[in-house]
Design an enzyme around this catalytic site. Structure first.
Site, mmCIF file in Angstrom:
data_model
loop_
_atom_site.group_PDB
_atom_site.id
_atom_site.type_symbol
_atom_site.label_atom_id
_atom_site.label_comp_id
_atom_site.label_asym_id
_atom_site.label_seq_id
_atom_site.Cartn_x
_atom_site.Cartn_y
_atom_site.Cartn_z
ATOM 1 N N HIS A 3 37.018 34.203 44.992
ATOM 2 C CA HIS A 3 37.351 33.775 43.623
ATOM 3 C C HIS A 3 36.692 32.429 43.323
ATOM 4 O O HIS A 3 36.109 32.228 42.252
ATOM 5 C CB HIS A 3 38.867 33.576 43.474
ATOM 6 N N SER B 213 42.685 39.200 47.835
ATOM 7 C CA SER B 213 44.013 38.599 47.989
ATOM 8 C C SER B 213 44.921 39.531 48.789
ATOM 9 O O SER B 213 45.757 39.075 49.573
ATOM 10 C CB SER B 213 44.632 38.347 46.613
ATOM 11 N N LYS C 172 51.183 45.123 39.857
ATOM 12 C CA LYS C 172 51.391 44.431 41.134
ATOM 13 C C LYS C 172 52.642 43.573 41.101
ATOM 14 O O LYS C 172 52.961 42.981 40.067
ATOM 15 C CB LYS C 172 50.193 43.509 41.433
ATOM 16 N N ARG D 210 32.658 43.166 43.572
ATOM 17 C CA ARG D 210 32.334 43.236 44.998
ATOM 18 C C ARG D 210 31.654 44.556 45.363
ATOM 19 O O ARG D 210 30.770 44.597 46.182
ATOM 20 C CB ARG D 210 33.600 43.078 45.843
#
Ligand code: PNS
Length: 160
Positions: free
Chosen positions: A18, A129, A42, A91
């Site tokens: 990040h 994360s 989440k 990514r």
């Protein structure tokens, strides 16, 4: 000339990946807002205030970066503040599949705002994360995944 950009995310917690995207965004835009948000899918391990504080600590050396917290639609946040660029990191192809419908939906909701992507640096492309939380909870060394200033905070909070 576009001067402002927002980097939204859960940042639960913020990773070196990040930070790399935030730094690169700050090198292109005059002002960058790192926006700590809630992802409705989440359950966050850290409160919004904790996530924002960690983001604040690791970006303290970047004068054109500030941190904000918002619980609501990203499209509303950018429209209300006249922001025209959202920046995200990519990514891999699964990121693209996740990000693409969000980028299109945000543009449907707020046509004046575009999403731009930075591809992740090779050395950060494996981190997330989710993996940080998993490794930390199981007692592993995740120091290469998060900036050193927040390592102990993340470690002590997640091993509770
Ligand atoms: O770091 P994440 O979890 O991939 O970030 C996703 C996030 C928080 C940017 C996304 O879930 C989001 O924008 N949430 C705010 C609510 C919203 O606007 N949802 C509609 C997206 S089209």
């Amino acid at each position: 000339m576009i001067k402002r950009a927002v980097c939204p995310g859960s940042f639960d917690p913020v990773t070196r990946g990040h930070l790399d995207i935030i730094r690169r965004t700050a090198a292109v835009f005059g002002e960058v807002i790192v926006l700590v948000m809630a992802n409705p899918e989440k359950n966050n391990a850290f409160s919004a205030q904790e996530r924002a504080e960690m983001a604040r600590i690791i970006t303290a050396d970047l004068p054109n970066v500030r941190i904000d917290i918002f619980q609501g639609l990203l499209a509303d946040y950018v429209r209300e503040r006249d922001i025209h660029v959202i920046v995200k990191g990519l990514r891999c192809s699964t990121d693209f599949e996740y990000e693409f419908p969000m980028a299109v939906s945000n543009r449907v909701l707020t046509p004046a705002c575009d999403t731009m992507f930075f591809t992740s640096a090779a050395e950060y492309s494996h981190m997330s994360s989710t993996l940080v939380r998993q490794i930390a909870k199981l007692g592993g060394d995740f120091s290469s995944f998060v900036p050193p200033q927040i390592y102990e905070t993340v470690k002590s909070r997640l091993s509770e």
